[in-house]
Write a protein that holds these residues in place. Structure first.
Motif, mmCIF file in Angstrom:
data_model
loop_
_atom_site.group_PDB
_atom_site.id
_atom_site.type_symbol
_atom_site.label_atom_id
_atom_site.label_comp_id
_atom_site.label_asym_id
_atom_site.label_seq_id
_atom_site.Cartn_x
_atom_site.Cartn_y
_atom_site.Cartn_z
ATOM 1 N N ALA A 86 0.849 -1.186 0.000
ATOM 2 C CA ALA A 86 0.000 0.000 0.000
ATOM 3 C C ALA A 86 0.890 1.244 0.000
ATOM 4 N N GLU A 87 0.332 2.359 -0.469
ATOM 5 C CA GLU A 87 1.064 3.626 -0.450
ATOM 6 C C GLU A 87 1.559 3.939 0.960
ATOM 7 N N SER A 88 0.698 3.712 1.943
ATOM 8 C CA SER A 88 1.061 4.016 3.331
ATOM 9 C C SER A 88 2.185 3.117 3.843
ATOM 10 N N GLU A 89 2.249 1.887 3.372
ATOM 11 C CA GLU A 89 3.318 0.980 3.791
ATOM 12 C C GLU A 89 4.656 1.428 3.207
ATOM 13 N N ALA A 90 4.647 1.832 1.947
ATOM 14 C CA ALA A 90 5.870 2.355 1.327
ATOM 15 C C ALA A 90 6.319 3.627 2.034
ATOM 16 N N ALA A 91 5.351 4.476 2.387
ATOM 17 C CA ALA A 91 5.669 5.720 3.093
ATOM 18 C C ALA A 91 6.278 5.433 4.454
ATOM 19 N N ARG A 92 5.707 4.479 5.168
ATOM 20 C CA ARG A 92 6.233 4.117 6.496
ATOM 21 C C ARG A 92 7.686 3.658 6.409
ATOM 22 N N GLU A 93 7.986 2.796 5.445
ATOM 23 C CA GLU A 93 9.362 2.292 5.323
ATOM 24 C C GLU A 93 10.335 3.418 4.997
ATOM 25 N N LYS A 101 10.803 7.257 14.380
ATOM 26 C CA LYS A 101 10.667 6.055 15.209
ATOM 27 C C LYS A 101 9.439 5.256 14.766
ATOM 28 N N THR A 102 9.613 3.949 14.673
ATOM 29 C CA THR A 102 8.538 3.057 14.251
ATOM 30 C C THR A 102 7.285 3.249 15.091
ATOM 31 N N GLU A 103 7.462 3.423 16.391
ATOM 32 C CA GLU A 103 6.299 3.548 17.284
ATOM 33 C C GLU A 103 5.551 4.870 17.113
ATOM 34 N N ASP A 104 6.143 5.799 16.386
ATOM 35 C CA ASP A 104 5.482 7.085 16.147
ATOM 36 C C ASP A 104 4.789 7.148 14.787
ATOM 37 N N ILE A 105 4.714 5.999 14.105
ATOM 38 C CA ILE A 105 4.072 5.939 12.784
ATOM 39 C C ILE A 105 2.825 5.073 12.863
ATOM 40 N N LEU A 106 1.744 5.587 12.335
ATOM 41 C CA LEU A 106 0.494 4.836 12.199
ATOM 42 C C LEU A 106 0.112 4.848 10.721
ATOM 43 N N ILE A 107 -0.587 3.806 10.281
ATOM 44 C CA ILE A 107 -0.995 3.765 8.872
ATOM 45 C C ILE A 107 -2.424 3.251 8.740
ATOM 46 N N GLU A 108 -3.038 3.596 7.613
ATOM 47 C CA GLU A 108 -4.256 2.925 7.164
ATOM 48 C C GLU A 108 -3.968 2.482 5.733
ATOM 49 N N THR A 109 -4.536 1.355 5.342
ATOM 50 C CA THR A 109 -4.158 0.762 4.057
ATOM 51 C C THR A 109 -5.337 0.536 3.104
ATOM 52 N N LYS A 110 -6.465 1.211 3.350
ATOM 53 C CA LYS A 110 -7.659 0.937 2.547
ATOM 54 C C LYS A 110 -8.043 2.063 1.589
ATOM 55 N N SER A 111 -7.624 3.283 1.859
ATOM 56 C CA SER A 111 -8.153 4.440 1.119
ATOM 57 C C SER A 111 -7.634 4.519 -0.314
#
Length: 193
Positions: A86-93, A101-111
């Motif tokens: 998902a776009e959000s997963e690529a953005a997170r990486e 920090k990983t713990e400061d990132i949240l994502i949604e993967t449906k929009s």
């Protein structure tokens, strides 16, 4: 009858002109306030690589995070076509590689569209007790996005990318007319939502 058509036509042209002016003038509004999270509006990703448009949005959100304007970052955007991520997963990486920090990132993967970006991000935020937001997108996209935040009940502030890939007139003008079209469509459809 001709008079009614004439008045309607003139009124609609004024509405289009005012909308165009609003979109263009709002694009430079950057509200640097402290918020619980920066919400990054989705843009294309090519498998696990953010597109140049998405990359600049991520870079701006990272800057807000590093400079204490946002405690968390919420990335939005689902999968497109046959993409594995998902776009959000690529953005997170990408953000993690750039010291968020990983713990400061949240994502949604449906929009798939801006309105869904915001609605699904708000759901994620509510589950994590986040209440105030900086909205990150391209400058000419912000007027429509901020109208949508009002309609979903967000306390949100505009923070457009400062390094958009839409900088030359050749790229900016088509993006502007696209936004004008979608903004007017959204305004017309609002009473029926």
């Amino acid at each position: 009858m001709d008079r009614i058509v004439f008045v309607f036509s003139i009124s609609f042209l004024i509405f289009i002109g005012y909308s165009a002016y609003s979109i263009w003038s709002f694009s430079s509004q950057n509200e640097l306030v402290k918020a619980d999270a920066a919400i990054v509006l989705g843009a294309a990703a090519w498998d696990d690589e953010p597109s140049p448009v998405l990359r600049e949005r991520i870079n701006h959100a990272n800057w807000l995070y590093e400079n204490g304007y946002a405690e968390k970052i919420i990335f939005t955007g689902g999968k497109s076509g046959k993409d594995m991520f998902a776009e959000s997963e690529a953005a997170r990486e990408y953000a993690i590689k750039n010291n968020v920090k990983t713990e400061d990132i949240l994502i949604e993967t449906k929009s798939a569209i801006t309105e869904e970006n915001l609605q699904y991000a708000l759901n994620v935020a509510s589950n994590n007790h986040l209440e105030t937001f900086l909205i990150v997108g391209d400058p000419l996209h912000m007027k429509r996005a901020m109208l949508m935040t009002e309609n979903v009940g967000m306390e949100a502030y505009s923070s457009p990318t400062q390094s958009s890939v839409y900088t030359s007139l050749k790229t900016k003008i088509p993006f502007f007319f696209r936004e004008l079209f979608f903004y007017i469509g959204y305004m017309i459809s609002c009473p029926f939502r």
